[in-house]
Design a protein around this motif. Structure first.
Motif, PDB file in Angstrom:
ATOM      1  N   VAL A 271       0.849  -1.206   0.000  1.00  0.00           N
ATOM      2  CA  VAL A 271       0.000   0.000   0.000  1.00  0.00           C
ATOM      3  C   VAL A 271       0.876   1.245   0.000  1.00  0.00           C
ATOM      4  O   VAL A 271       0.608   2.213  -0.727  1.00  0.00           O
ATOM      5  CB  VAL A 271      -0.945  -0.005   1.219  1.00  0.00           C
ATOM      6  N   ALA A 272       1.940   1.229   0.802  1.00  0.00           N
ATOM      7  CA  ALA A 272       2.849   2.377   0.861  1.00  0.00           C
ATOM      8  C   ALA A 272       3.481   2.655  -0.502  1.00  0.00           C
ATOM      9  O   ALA A 272       3.658   3.810  -0.893  1.00  0.00           O
ATOM     10  CB  ALA A 272       3.936   2.134   1.903  1.00  0.00           C
ATOM     11  N   ASP A 273       3.808   1.583  -1.231  1.00  0.00           N
ATOM     12  CA  ASP A 273       4.421   1.757  -2.551  1.00  0.00           C
ATOM     13  C   ASP A 273       3.449   2.396  -3.542  1.00  0.00           C
ATOM     14  O   ASP A 273       3.861   3.036  -4.508  1.00  0.00           O
ATOM     15  CB  ASP A 273       4.894   0.408  -3.089  1.00  0.00           C
ATOM     16  N   ARG A 274       2.145   2.162  -3.344  1.00  0.00           N
ATOM     17  CA  ARG A 274       1.156   2.693  -4.278  1.00  0.00           C
ATOM     18  C   ARG A 274       0.778   4.143  -3.990  1.00  0.00           C
ATOM     19  O   ARG A 274       0.238   4.824  -4.852  1.00  0.00           O
ATOM     20  CB  ARG A 274      -0.124   1.858  -4.217  1.00  0.00           C
ATOM     21  N   VAL A 275       1.008   4.580  -2.744  1.00  0.00           N
ATOM     22  CA  VAL A 275       0.568   5.921  -2.333  1.00  0.00           C
ATOM     23  C   VAL A 275       1.720   6.908  -2.480  1.00  0.00           C
ATOM     24  O   VAL A 275       2.774   6.749  -1.863  1.00  0.00           O
ATOM     25  CB  VAL A 275       0.070   5.898  -0.872  1.00  0.00           C
ATOM     26  N   LYS A 276       1.516   7.926  -3.278  1.00  0.00           N
ATOM     27  CA  LYS A 276       2.569   8.902  -3.534  1.00  0.00           C
ATOM     28  C   LYS A 276       2.726   9.871  -2.375  1.00  0.00           C
ATOM     29  O   LYS A 276       3.840  10.147  -1.925  1.00  0.00           O
ATOM     30  CB  LYS A 276       2.252   9.671  -4.818  1.00  0.00           C
ATOM     31  N   HIS A 277       1.626  10.422  -1.912  1.00  0.00           N
ATOM     32  CA  HIS A 277       1.655  11.357  -0.781  1.00  0.00           C
ATOM     33  C   HIS A 277       1.042  10.661   0.428  1.00  0.00           C
ATOM     34  O   HIS A 277      -0.159  10.356   0.429  1.00  0.00           O
ATOM     35  CB  HIS A 277       0.873  12.624  -1.113  1.00  0.00           C
ATOM     36  N   ARG A 278       1.862  10.408   1.438  1.00  0.00           N
ATOM     37  CA  ARG A 278       1.397   9.647   2.592  1.00  0.00           C
ATOM     38  C   ARG A 278       0.940  10.563   3.714  1.00  0.00           C
ATOM     39  O   ARG A 278       1.544  11.607   3.962  1.00  0.00           O
ATOM     40  CB  ARG A 278       2.504   8.725   3.086  1.00  0.00           C
ATOM     41  N   MET A 279      -0.087  10.121   4.402  1.00  0.00           N
ATOM     42  CA  MET A 279      -0.599  10.874   5.547  1.00  0.00           C
ATOM     43  C   MET A 279       0.381  10.754   6.718  1.00  0.00           C
ATOM     44  O   MET A 279       1.209   9.836   6.742  1.00  0.00           O
ATOM     45  CB  MET A 279      -1.963  10.306   5.956  1.00  0.00           C
ATOM     46  N   PRO A 280       0.293  11.644   7.686  1.00  0.00           N
ATOM     47  CA  PRO A 280       1.125  11.487   8.897  1.00  0.00           C
ATOM     48  C   PRO A 280       0.817  10.153   9.577  1.00  0.00           C
ATOM     49  O   PRO A 280      -0.310   9.681   9.555  1.00  0.00           O
ATOM     50  CB  PRO A 280       0.684  12.675   9.767  1.00  0.00           C
ATOM     51  N   ARG A 281       1.824   9.553  10.178  1.00  0.00           N
ATOM     52  CA  ARG A 281       1.708   8.261  10.884  1.00  0.00           C
ATOM     53  C   ARG A 281       1.165   7.166   9.960  1.00  0.00           C
ATOM     54  O   ARG A 281       0.350   6.325  10.356  1.00  0.00           O
ATOM     55  CB  ARG A 281       0.803   8.388  12.100  1.00  0.00           C
ATOM     56  N   PHE A 282       1.609   7.199   8.725  1.00  0.00           N
ATOM     57  CA  PHE A 282       1.051   6.317   7.689  1.00  0.00           C
ATOM     58  C   PHE A 282       1.119   4.843   8.067  1.00  0.00           C
ATOM     59  O   PHE A 282       0.114   4.124   8.025  1.00  0.00           O
ATOM     60  CB  PHE A 282       1.800   6.564   6.376  1.00  0.00           C
ATOM     61  N   TYR A 283       2.318   4.370   8.409  1.00  0.00           N
ATOM     62  CA  TYR A 283       2.486   2.929   8.644  1.00  0.00           C
ATOM     63  C   TYR A 283       1.659   2.443   9.833  1.00  0.00           C
ATOM     64  O   TYR A 283       1.079   1.353   9.804  1.00  0.00           O
ATOM     65  CB  TYR A 283       3.966   2.607   8.842  1.00  0.00           C
ATOM     66  N   ARG A 284       1.612   3.247  10.886  1.00  0.00           N
ATOM     67  CA  ARG A 284       0.842   2.830  12.060  1.00  0.00           C
ATOM     68  C   ARG A 284      -0.645   2.765  11.739  1.00  0.00           C
ATOM     69  O   ARG A 284      -1.339   1.822  12.122  1.00  0.00           O
ATOM     70  CB  ARG A 284       1.081   3.813  13.214  1.00  0.00           C
TER      71      ARG A 284
END
Length: 262
Positions: free
Chosen positions: A84-97
């Motif tokens: 999912v991280a690889d697909r999202v260009k602009h990540r929200m804060p605290r993305f992985y958590r």
């Protein structure tokens, strides 16, 4: 209906069909799209990963302990978060958590609900059912999760002035970002809604078709397919909802102010 022998594919057969990937890469290069390297790399990864997983699953399906099965599910979850991280260009804060906890609760809850409350696996960790079903649920939920995260980030950027104006007028963070969250949630559910609407007319689901080809009664295969689609849609909805619920809050401070990194 008698089960018929599976038509085996030879290496020349696979080489012939892999030519389609090379054709797509050639078209991408000819038109200057610039994705031929990613396409070829992804196709090679697919081949290696499927070869490895095929033999691993042959071993895993013989396991009689819950611990290695849970470990495999944890690895699948970790890879899905990174995908999912690889697909999202602009990540929200605290993305992985946020994405990790949402997939864990959404997909994990849907998988264990289906395997235990609906079909009643015995034992509950039976890897022959639990791992393939979890794979289908997580794989489909990844698309919804990526759409939710990507769309929320885009909406927050595009509506920033609108949201800040609402905050200045006394709105809470929840009220100010309501339309952004709604838009992201609609985007996340579109693939699942389209899949259910086109099921059986535009495309035939692999699970149901495979069961029928293997000799299972059609009504049994259809019931399983309906059940799987319901649990996949539920998983996508819950996972996306949790990402958006935590995600919009991550853009604001406790004092209902936009975070600078948002």
């Amino acid at each position: 209906m008698n089960a018929r022998a599976i038509i085996d594919l030879s290496l020349p057969d696979l080489a012939l069909v892999y030519g389609l990937i090379l054709l797509v890469a050639a078209l991408a290069r000819l038109r200057g799209i610039g994705q031929e390297r990613d396409l070829l790399w992804s196709s090679l990864r697919m081949v290696v990963q499927l070869l490895a997983v095929g033999y691993v699953l042959h071993f895993v399906f013989t396991l009689e302990s819950a611990a290695p099965v849970l470990l495999i599910l944890a690895v699948m979850t970790a890879f899905s978060v990174q995908a999912v991280a690889d697909r999202v260009k602009h990540r929200m804060p605290r993305f992985y958590r946020i994405v990790g906890s949402s997939i864990l609760v959404g997909c994990g809850g849907a998988t264990f609900f289906f395997c235990n409350a609906v079909i009643g696996l015995d034992p509950w960790y039976d890897p022959r059912y639990l791992i393939p079903l979890a794979g289908m649920i997580i794989g489909n939920s990844m698309t919804g999760a990526a759409l939710a995260a990507e769309r929320l980030a885009a909406e927050m950027r595009e509506r920033r002035e609108e949201i800040e104006t609402a905050l200045c007028l006394g709105a809470t963070a929840r009220a100010a970002s309501r339309e952004a969250v709604r838009s992201a949630y609609r985007a996340a559910l579109i693939p699942s809604i389209n899949a259910m609407a086109a099921m059986g007319l535009v495309f035939l689901p692999g699970m149901m078709t495979g069961q029928i080809l293997s000799g299972t009664e059609p009504i049994t295969a259809v019931k399983y397919q309906i059940a799987v689609m319901c649990v996949i849609t539920g998983s996508v909805a819950v996972t996306s909802f949790l990402i958006l619920l935590q995600g919009y809050r991550a853009y604001f401070t406790p004092a209902h102010q936009f975070r600078e990194e948002g």
